[in-house]
Design a protein around this motif. Structure first.
Motif, mmCIF file in Angstrom:
data_model
loop_
_atom_site.group_PDB
_atom_site.id
_atom_site.type_symbol
_atom_site.label_atom_id
_atom_site.label_comp_id
_atom_site.label_asym_id
_atom_site.label_seq_id
_atom_site.Cartn_x
_atom_site.Cartn_y
_atom_site.Cartn_z
ATOM 1 N N PHE A 159 42.150 4.855 -47.783
ATOM 2 C CA PHE A 159 40.744 4.833 -48.181
ATOM 3 C C PHE A 159 40.018 5.887 -47.361
ATOM 4 C CE2 PHE A 159 36.386 2.836 -48.000
ATOM 5 C CZ PHE A 159 36.069 3.126 -49.315
ATOM 6 N N GLU A 160 39.480 6.880 -48.061
ATOM 7 C CA GLU A 160 38.811 8.005 -47.397
ATOM 8 C C GLU A 160 37.324 7.713 -47.287
ATOM 9 O OE1 GLU A 160 37.866 12.626 -48.392
ATOM 10 O OE2 GLU A 160 39.854 11.880 -48.954
ATOM 11 N N LEU A 161 36.870 7.542 -46.037
ATOM 12 C CA LEU A 161 35.471 7.165 -45.828
ATOM 13 C C LEU A 161 34.511 8.305 -46.138
ATOM 14 C CD1 LEU A 161 35.331 4.867 -42.675
ATOM 15 C CD2 LEU A 161 34.784 4.290 -45.031
ATOM 16 N N ASN A 162 34.943 9.544 -45.946
ATOM 17 C CA ASN A 162 34.051 10.672 -46.221
ATOM 18 C C ASN A 162 33.538 10.629 -47.653
ATOM 19 O OD1 ASN A 162 36.265 11.323 -44.268
ATOM 20 N ND2 ASN A 162 34.946 13.079 -43.816
ATOM 21 N N SER A 163 34.446 10.391 -48.580
ATOM 22 C CA SER A 163 34.078 10.365 -49.994
ATOM 23 C C SER A 163 33.927 8.945 -50.526
ATOM 24 C CB SER A 163 35.141 11.092 -50.821
ATOM 25 O OG SER A 163 36.406 10.462 -50.669
ATOM 26 N N PHE A 164 34.284 7.963 -49.708
ATOM 27 C CA PHE A 164 34.256 6.554 -50.082
ATOM 28 C C PHE A 164 35.116 6.311 -51.320
ATOM 29 C CE2 PHE A 164 32.181 2.333 -50.270
ATOM 30 C CZ PHE A 164 32.193 2.073 -48.914
ATOM 31 N N LYS A 165 36.321 6.897 -51.310
ATOM 32 C CA LYS A 165 37.229 6.751 -52.436
ATOM 33 C C LYS A 165 38.622 6.350 -51.951
ATOM 34 C CE LYS A 165 35.008 10.161 -55.472
ATOM 35 N NZ LYS A 165 35.191 11.434 -56.202
ATOM 36 N N LYS A 166 39.307 5.575 -52.773
ATOM 37 C CA LYS A 166 40.700 5.272 -52.488
ATOM 38 C C LYS A 166 41.560 6.398 -53.040
ATOM 39 C CE LYS A 166 41.085 2.201 -56.521
ATOM 40 N NZ LYS A 166 41.424 0.830 -56.972
ATOM 41 N N ARG A 167 42.639 6.678 -52.343
ATOM 42 C CA ARG A 167 43.530 7.750 -52.754
ATOM 43 C C ARG A 167 44.969 7.252 -52.789
ATOM 44 N NH1 ARG A 167 42.776 12.892 -49.112
ATOM 45 N NH2 ARG A 167 44.470 13.537 -50.507
ATOM 46 N N TYR A 168 45.631 7.550 -53.901
ATOM 47 C CA TYR A 168 47.050 7.255 -54.041
ATOM 48 C C TYR A 168 47.783 8.573 -53.845
ATOM 49 C CZ TYR A 168 45.482 2.868 -56.157
ATOM 50 O OH TYR A 168 44.889 1.661 -56.380
ATOM 51 N N VAL A 169 48.535 8.679 -52.770
ATOM 52 C CA VAL A 169 49.189 9.954 -52.462
ATOM 53 C C VAL A 169 50.693 9.765 -52.356
ATOM 54 C CG1 VAL A 169 47.224 11.075 -51.348
ATOM 55 C CG2 VAL A 169 48.702 9.598 -50.003
ATOM 56 N N ARG A 170 51.420 10.672 -52.996
ATOM 57 C CA ARG A 170 52.876 10.696 -52.888
ATOM 58 C C ARG A 170 53.270 11.679 -51.795
ATOM 59 N NH1 ARG A 170 55.019 8.350 -57.651
ATOM 60 N NH2 ARG A 170 53.399 7.960 -59.219
ATOM 61 N N LYS A 171 54.495 11.568 -51.332
ATOM 62 C CA LYS A 171 54.893 12.391 -50.193
ATOM 63 C C LYS A 171 54.789 13.881 -50.501
ATOM 64 C CE LYS A 171 59.922 11.993 -51.123
ATOM 65 N NZ LYS A 171 61.231 11.536 -50.566
ATOM 66 N N GLU A 172 55.024 14.247 -51.764
ATOM 67 C CA GLU A 172 54.925 15.670 -52.109
ATOM 68 C C GLU A 172 53.489 16.173 -52.158
ATOM 69 O OE1 GLU A 172 55.774 13.397 -56.021
ATOM 70 O OE2 GLU A 172 56.370 13.316 -53.897
ATOM 71 N N ASP A 173 52.511 15.238 -52.189
ATOM 72 C CA ASP A 173 51.101 15.627 -52.207
ATOM 73 C C ASP A 173 50.541 15.866 -50.814
ATOM 74 O OD1 ASP A 173 51.132 15.201 -54.982
ATOM 75 O OD2 ASP A 173 50.628 13.083 -54.732
ATOM 76 N N ILE A 174 51.273 15.442 -49.793
ATOM 77 C CA ILE A 174 50.784 15.492 -48.413
ATOM 78 C C ILE A 174 51.203 16.814 -47.770
ATOM 79 C CG2 ILE A 174 50.931 14.396 -46.148
ATOM 80 C CD1 ILE A 174 51.493 11.752 -47.623
ATOM 81 N N PRO A 175 50.279 17.520 -47.139
ATOM 82 C CA PRO A 175 50.622 18.791 -46.494
ATOM 83 C C PRO A 175 51.726 18.623 -45.451
ATOM 84 C CG PRO A 175 48.239 18.548 -46.642
ATOM 85 C CD PRO A 175 48.827 17.226 -47.042
ATOM 86 N N GLU A 176 52.545 19.640 -45.317
ATOM 87 C CA GLU A 176 53.619 19.628 -44.326
ATOM 88 C C GLU A 176 53.050 19.338 -42.937
ATOM 89 O OE1 GLU A 176 56.904 19.977 -44.616
ATOM 90 O OE2 GLU A 176 56.944 20.296 -46.785
ATOM 91 N N GLY A 177 53.742 18.499 -42.209
ATOM 92 C CA GLY A 177 53.342 18.173 -40.846
ATOM 93 C C GLY A 177 52.320 17.055 -40.738
ATOM 94 N N GLU A 178 51.857 16.521 -41.875
ATOM 95 C CA GLU A 178 50.803 15.503 -41.833
ATOM 96 C C GLU A 178 51.243 14.154 -42.398
ATOM 97 O OE1 GLU A 178 47.291 17.033 -43.734
ATOM 98 O OE2 GLU A 178 47.002 18.603 -42.218
ATOM 99 N N LEU A 179 52.508 14.025 -42.771
ATOM 100 C CA LEU A 179 52.965 12.797 -43.421
ATOM 101 C C LEU A 179 52.770 11.581 -42.514
ATOM 102 C CD1 LEU A 179 54.327 11.325 -45.750
ATOM 103 C CD2 LEU A 179 56.536 11.974 -44.800
ATOM 104 N N ILE A 180 53.153 11.674 -41.258
ATOM 105 C CA ILE A 180 53.044 10.534 -40.350
ATOM 106 C C ILE A 180 51.577 10.184 -40.128
ATOM 107 C CG2 ILE A 180 53.775 9.550 -38.161
ATOM 108 C CD1 ILE A 180 56.049 10.487 -40.085
ATOM 109 N N ASP A 181 50.718 11.194 -40.078
ATOM 110 C CA ASP A 181 49.289 10.920 -39.903
ATOM 111 C C ASP A 181 48.704 10.203 -41.112
ATOM 112 O OD1 ASP A 181 48.296 11.779 -37.325
ATOM 113 O OD2 ASP A 181 48.924 13.786 -37.884
#
Length: 285
Positions: A159-181
């Motif tokens: 849940f992204e508070l900046n935009s107040f929206k829920k996000r469904y993200v797959r591993k391929e959508d996540i930038p390299e190096g940020e998956l654990i975050d």
């Protein structure tokens, strides 16, 4: 593919008259999806289920894993494919490995009134509980490269508070190096200090979707889904939703799992054993 309809919480009177009925189920598909709910420290239950699935030689059937909150952590571990490492991680999760100031938190999780009051005061003064030890542990145990290279699909909810929206993200959508975050972001309770990724503030995905079936929308490759649901253990019941075109089985704890903040090693071991035993009891093959 039609998805489960919106769920509702059953009235208390209904629960008292009609306790949760456990249903046995069978694995009838060679293509499984796992849906892992959030639930904090209760997540040890999901590791026990994973162990039972390994013993039943069912894990090769798992093609997709989607999780929210602690379900995102456990889901990543499943995709990484190292059960022994996941068990090792969970057996280190006492209060000192989760919170920077752990004495008060441990007492409050045991519902001690004075400790609960002190924890509330701390929340207001420090704007959240510090969970840096947990973040460091997840960076140590989870391997981004192995998760990305796995043939098992993986996704999580934030849940992204900046935009107040829920996000469904797959591993391929996540930038390299940020998956654990992103995984940490999905598991950041509102009472924890904020977690930022690229300037975006993420909090617990379980607030907006604790059983993320939406990942299965508009696809025909999965014949059966198993939802390992930590939100139900007699004390809190969300009715199973109806669904079409797919066999969905819910596995819920047969006993109380304790507080989501009860990072007590004795409780963690009990919940892990309960998940293992429940799967063997309710899954008939």
């Amino acid at each position: 593919m039609a998805l489960p309809k919106r769920t509702y919480i059953a009235p208390l009177k209904q629960l008292l008259r009609n306790p949760i009925a456990k249903k046995t189920f069978s694995i009838t598909s060679d293509d499984l999806a796992l849906i892992l709910s959030g639930g904090g420290a209760r997540g040890a239950y999901q590791i026990g289920v994973w162990k039972a699935m390994e013993e039943k030689s069912l894990m090769p059937k798992v093609k997709q894993v989607y999780g929210t909150s602690v379900g995102a952590i456990n889901g990543a571990a499943i995709v990484q494919g190292d059960l022994a490492l996941a068990e090792k991680l969970w057996r280190q999760l006492d209060y000192s490995k989760v919170f920077s100031d752990f004495d008060t938190i441990g007492s409050s999780a045991e519902y001690k009134p004075r400790a609960i009051y002190q924890t509330i005061v701390k929340l207001f003064r420090e704007k959240g509980l510090n969970v840096e030890p947990l973040k460091e542990l997840l960076h140590e145990f989870l391997d981004e490269d192995r998760i990305r290279e796995s043939p098992i699909e993986f996704g999580l909810v934030v849940f992204e508070l900046n935009s107040f929206k829920k996000r469904y993200v797959r591993k391929e959508d996540i930038p390299e190096g940020e998956l654990i975050d992103y995984i940490i972001g999905s598991a950041t309770f509102p009472v924890f200090k904020p977690h930022y990724v690229d300037g975006k503030r993420f909090i617990d995905g379980g607030l907006v979707d604790n059983r993320p079936f939406s990942f299965l929308k508009n696809q025909d490759s999965i014949g059966q889904a198993i939802c390992i649901d930590l939100t139900t253990a007699r004390h809190f019941y969300i009715k199973d939703a109806d669904q079409k075109d797919m066999q969905v089985n819910y596995l819920k704890a047969s006993k109380l799992l304790g507080s989501p903040l009860a990072f007590d090693l004795n409780r963690i071991n009990k919940n892990m054993a309960l998940g293992y035993n429940d799967f063997h009891l309710y899954c008939k093959g």
